[in-house]
Design an enzyme around this catalytic site. Sequence first.
Site, PDB file in Angstrom:
ATOM      1  N   ASP A  27       0.813  -1.216   0.000  1.00  0.00           N
ATOM      2  CA  ASP A  27       0.000   0.000   0.000  1.00  0.00           C
ATOM      3  C   ASP A  27       0.844   1.263   0.000  1.00  0.00           C
ATOM      4  O   ASP A  27       0.502   2.255  -0.655  1.00  0.00           O
ATOM      5  CB  ASP A  27      -0.924   0.016   1.222  1.00  0.00           C
ATOM      6  CG  ASP A  27      -2.205  -0.781   0.986  1.00  0.00           C
ATOM      7  OD1 ASP A  27      -2.233  -1.584   0.040  1.00  0.00           O
ATOM      8  OD2 ASP A  27      -3.163  -0.596   1.751  1.00  0.00           O
TER       9      ASP A  27
ATOM     10  N   ASN B  97      -5.024  -2.510  -4.515  1.00  0.00           N
ATOM     11  CA  ASN B  97      -6.261  -2.506  -3.725  1.00  0.00           C
ATOM     12  C   ASN B  97      -6.086  -1.603  -2.507  1.00  0.00           C
ATOM     13  O   ASN B  97      -6.595  -1.896  -1.424  1.00  0.00           O
ATOM     14  CB  ASN B  97      -6.634  -3.925  -3.286  1.00  0.00           C
ATOM     15  CG  ASN B  97      -8.058  -4.016  -2.741  1.00  0.00           C
ATOM     16  OD1 ASN B  97      -8.876  -3.128  -2.958  1.00  0.00           O
ATOM     17  ND2 ASN B  97      -8.343  -5.091  -2.021  1.00  0.00           N
TER      18      ASN B  97
ATOM     19  N   GLY C 225      -7.098   1.362  -0.614  1.00  0.00           N
ATOM     20  CA  GLY C 225      -8.168   2.341  -0.498  1.00  0.00           C
ATOM     21  C   GLY C 225      -7.673   3.716  -0.110  1.00  0.00           C
ATOM     22  O   GLY C 225      -8.124   4.723  -0.657  1.00  0.00           O
TER      23      GLY C 225
ATOM     24  N   SER D 277     -14.605   6.622   6.341  1.00  0.00           N
ATOM     25  CA  SER D 277     -14.080   7.910   6.796  1.00  0.00           C
ATOM     26  C   SER D 277     -12.995   8.431   5.860  1.00  0.00           C
ATOM     27  O   SER D 277     -12.624   9.602   5.930  1.00  0.00           O
ATOM     28  CB  SER D 277     -13.507   7.774   8.208  1.00  0.00           C
ATOM     29  OG  SER D 277     -12.394   6.887   8.221  1.00  0.00           O
TER      30      SER D 277
ATOM     31  N   SER E 138     -15.852   5.298  11.893  1.00  0.00           N
ATOM     32  CA  SER E 138     -14.411   5.340  12.171  1.00  0.00           C
ATOM     33  C   SER E 138     -13.909   6.738  12.489  1.00  0.00           C
ATOM     34  O   SER E 138     -12.908   7.197  11.941  1.00  0.00           O
ATOM     35  CB  SER E 138     -13.629   4.747  10.993  1.00  0.00           C
ATOM     36  OG  SER E 138     -14.065   3.442  10.695  1.00  0.00           O
TER      37      SER E 138
ATOM     38  N   ASP F 171     -11.004  -2.128  12.109  1.00  0.00           N
ATOM     39  CA  ASP F 171      -9.872  -2.880  11.560  1.00  0.00           C
ATOM     40  C   ASP F 171      -9.363  -3.945  12.526  1.00  0.00           C
ATOM     41  O   ASP F 171      -8.556  -4.795  12.140  1.00  0.00           O
ATOM     42  CB  ASP F 171      -8.730  -1.939  11.183  1.00  0.00           C
ATOM     43  CG  ASP F 171      -8.927  -1.310   9.814  1.00  0.00           C
ATOM     44  OD1 ASP F 171      -9.834  -1.740   9.079  1.00  0.00           O
ATOM     45  OD2 ASP F 171      -8.174  -0.374   9.470  1.00  0.00           O
TER      46      ASP F 171
ATOM     47  N   LYS G 212     -14.508  -3.328   2.611  1.00  0.00           N
ATOM     48  CA  LYS G 212     -13.052  -3.278   2.734  1.00  0.00           C
ATOM     49  C   LYS G 212     -12.415  -4.165   1.666  1.00  0.00           C
ATOM     50  O   LYS G 212     -12.980  -4.391   0.601  1.00  0.00           O
ATOM     51  CB  LYS G 212     -12.645  -3.708   4.140  1.00  0.00           C
ATOM     52  CG  LYS G 212     -13.161  -2.797   5.250  1.00  0.00           C
ATOM     53  CD  LYS G 212     -12.310  -1.550   5.398  1.00  0.00           C
ATOM     54  CE  LYS G 212     -12.676  -0.758   6.630  1.00  0.00           C
ATOM     55  NZ  LYS G 212     -11.763   0.372   6.855  1.00  0.00           N
ATOM     56  N   GLU G 213     -11.218  -4.677   1.953  1.00  0.00           N
ATOM     57  CA  GLU G 213     -10.528  -5.523   0.985  1.00  0.00           C
ATOM     58  C   GLU G 213     -11.387  -6.706   0.543  1.00  0.00           C
ATOM     59  O   GLU G 213     -11.221  -7.235  -0.561  1.00  0.00           O
ATOM     60  CB  GLU G 213      -9.208  -6.025   1.580  1.00  0.00           C
ATOM     61  CG  GLU G 213      -8.084  -5.015   1.573  1.00  0.00           C
ATOM     62  CD  GLU G 213      -8.177  -3.974   2.673  1.00  0.00           C
ATOM     63  OE1 GLU G 213      -7.226  -3.210   2.839  1.00  0.00           O
ATOM     64  OE2 GLU G 213      -9.210  -3.904   3.371  1.00  0.00           O
TER      65      GLU G 213
ATOM     66  N   ARG H 126     -15.686  -8.386   4.895  1.00  0.00           N
ATOM     67  CA  ARG H 126     -15.031  -8.993   6.056  1.00  0.00           C
ATOM     68  C   ARG H 126     -16.004  -9.671   7.009  1.00  0.00           C
ATOM     69  O   ARG H 126     -15.641 -10.658   7.661  1.00  0.00           O
ATOM     70  CB  ARG H 126     -14.195  -7.935   6.791  1.00  0.00           C
ATOM     71  CG  ARG H 126     -12.928  -7.571   6.036  1.00  0.00           C
ATOM     72  CD  ARG H 126     -12.134  -6.485   6.718  1.00  0.00           C
ATOM     73  NE  ARG H 126     -10.813  -6.352   6.078  1.00  0.00           N
ATOM     74  CZ  ARG H 126      -9.955  -5.377   6.335  1.00  0.00           C
ATOM     75  NH1 ARG H 126     -10.269  -4.413   7.203  1.00  0.00           N
ATOM     76  NH2 ARG H 126      -8.782  -5.338   5.733  1.00  0.00           N
TER      77      ARG H 126
ATOM     78  N   HIS I 125      -5.239  -9.037   3.853  1.00  0.00           N
ATOM     79  CA  HIS I 125      -4.145  -9.169   4.805  1.00  0.00           C
ATOM     80  C   HIS I 125      -4.633  -9.432   6.221  1.00  0.00           C
ATOM     81  O   HIS I 125      -4.031 -10.199   6.974  1.00  0.00           O
ATOM     82  CB  HIS I 125      -3.277  -7.914   4.766  1.00  0.00           C
ATOM     83  CG  HIS I 125      -4.030  -6.631   4.960  1.00  0.00           C
ATOM     84  ND1 HIS I 125      -3.602  -5.631   5.807  1.00  0.00           N
ATOM     85  CD2 HIS I 125      -5.197  -6.160   4.430  1.00  0.00           C
ATOM     86  CE1 HIS I 125      -4.453  -4.621   5.785  1.00  0.00           C
ATOM     87  NE2 HIS I 125      -5.425  -4.920   4.940  1.00  0.00           N
ATOM     88  N   ARG I 126      -5.740  -8.802   6.615  1.00  0.00           N
ATOM     89  CA  ARG I 126      -6.209  -8.948   7.992  1.00  0.00           C
ATOM     90  C   ARG I 126      -6.839 -10.322   8.250  1.00  0.00           C
ATOM     91  O   ARG I 126      -6.837 -10.799   9.388  1.00  0.00           O
ATOM     92  CB  ARG I 126      -7.161  -7.815   8.361  1.00  0.00           C
ATOM     93  CG  ARG I 126      -6.506  -6.449   8.216  1.00  0.00           C
ATOM     94  CD  ARG I 126      -7.099  -5.392   9.108  1.00  0.00           C
ATOM     95  NE  ARG I 126      -6.506  -4.096   8.796  1.00  0.00           N
ATOM     96  CZ  ARG I 126      -5.304  -3.697   9.209  1.00  0.00           C
ATOM     97  NH1 ARG I 126      -4.562  -4.502   9.961  1.00  0.00           N
ATOM     98  NH2 ARG I 126      -4.832  -2.507   8.871  1.00  0.00           N
TER      99      ARG I 126
ATOM    100  N   LYS J  30       0.394  -6.393   1.837  1.00  0.00           N
ATOM    101  CA  LYS J  30      -0.345  -5.144   1.720  1.00  0.00           C
ATOM    102  C   LYS J  30       0.036  -4.154   2.808  1.00  0.00           C
ATOM    103  O   LYS J  30       0.132  -2.945   2.561  1.00  0.00           O
ATOM    104  CB  LYS J  30      -1.850  -5.433   1.761  1.00  0.00           C
ATOM    105  CG  LYS J  30      -2.729  -4.254   1.397  1.00  0.00           C
ATOM    106  CD  LYS J  30      -4.188  -4.671   1.335  1.00  0.00           C
ATOM    107  CE  LYS J  30      -5.031  -3.618   0.644  1.00  0.00           C
ATOM    108  NZ  LYS J  30      -5.070  -2.344   1.353  1.00  0.00           N
TER     109      LYS J  30
END
Length: 580
Positions: free
Chosen positions: A200, A244, A246, A321, A348, A462, A489-490, A493, A533-534, A559
């Site tokens: 990123d 990807n 954001g 946000s 957020s 997150d 998100k990615e 989720r 990634h998360r 990422k």
Amino acid sequence: MNTITTNPSNNLTRTPVSPKRPTETAPRRPPNFRAGKEGMEHAPPPDPVLLGCHVLNPLEERQPTHPSPRARASSRTKPPLRGGGGRRPEEGTQKTGFLRPEESVAFTFCHRQSANGCDLPPTAPARSRVRATSFMMRDSHTFWSLMSASNQVVEIQPVAGPVNGSIRPPGSKSITNRAFILAALANGPTTLAGVLDSQDTRVMAESLRRLSLNVEQDLERKTAAIEGAGGGPRASAADLWLENSGTSIRFLAALCTLGQGRFRLDGNARMRERPIGPLVDALIGCGAKIQYELATGCPPLLIDAAGWSSRRVSVSGNLSSQYLSALLMAAPACGHDIEVAVEGPLVSRPYIDMTLDMMRQFGARVEEPSPNQFLIASTGYTGRHYSIEPDASAASYFFGVAAVTGGTVTVEGLNRNALQGDVGFVDALVRMGCTARWDADSITLTGGRLKGIDVDMNAISDTAQTLACVAVFADGPTRIRNVAHMRLKETDRVHAVVTELQRLGVRADEHEDGLVIHPGPVTPATVATYDDHRMAMSFALIGLKASGVRIADPGCTAKTYPEYFQDLDQLCAASRRGQS
């Protein structure tokens, strides 16, 4: 020393791993194209002959398609992984000079292969044989070369007891990318310390170079030097490829509208599903002309910029946000005072507080006379030296290690007053039964008997995936609510976490705004990560307490945290010694 330099003439000297946009308008790839940079031919993973091989049972699990509604309705394949921390070894090369046995990395990597040795996609028949290797390595380049190879799976080895130790996560992705934008808009030079090197942040830095800004990076020292443009970009045209990321596409879209010229912003397949309409509407209200190439309310964007003319703009804040942060950061450089107002609820909010704090440190004057109404003076920014604190979202995984193992982990470089609201994750763990100590330059968490909680995680979404994985080991169910925006998100989720917990045999209920986790025994399985990634980092925590947990595509952590699995293993090493 890994140094990246550039100048406005775009004469680049940089490390081999660099984001690259494909020449086609729409990304295209063969069905089994799973690794490497966009637009580059797939290369097979290195032969696993480092210290010894063994064969695992065939992986019976089939990885699902992308869980978002749009993706479920399409036939596209999952985007390839991009490298982030090192080079793939030359074919036939065997690494030497490894760490001592007590420092070995306790992971098993495997990849599917057909009878002729060609890599197969994760949906290949179960009869395909699986090759695997357990190995040790001496550096992050060796580690990442293997992590980023095609169809890799990492098996997490459980610990024998409580994990105790300390760690300093890499620099915050959110702060790094904001600092790049503020430095680019500033008058004069800016030097950044503690810069995160990840996919990123690399696409952000490369995009600034394409906008004719002078950016120099020392990857080993984690520093960057940027010569600000004193306003909008110097370039009159640029084609930006944002993967990807954001933060990158949203912040750069606002920055580009301050300039004069035509700019195109695009990303990978998932980026083309992520809405950007609220920001585009606001920027059009500022005076920009913006077109959606695919008419979907998502990238790619074509921006015809001529500066801002409006003195008041409003933006919706219920999806992300980042739309508001993008407008706020660009506003002091627009050439006149401006009011920015939020329509409806704002998700957020801590990230907005982070943005405002950083803007003020670079010289902006911002007032908030009423909630979510901002008056920004036309001050511009002044370049400065700025230090980036460790990533609080990444820290959540190490706090999670202490929680699930009953150990004590200290995260260095963060405190109660950190810019990042995600340090509030510690408070959620305390509610679950852990204890915390807040010091001036560290946070220490000690695990206890965990209990389920009902928690609103809108402000720290997150870290919701981390909490969901910790909740697997609690007494009683845990309800995570008010995180519907996580679906954008990615990956979706909420759906992804529920799906993968169920894959592991854990009951999980999906709700429109969140999920419920019901603790229970864990069944060995391979967790799909959806190029998120998360997902990879949070689900690794379950493998510390339950055997047979494998993480698919661990390279997706590039990422934001390319060395995550290496750092996790080093933290857990002492708790694994003596295991047979």
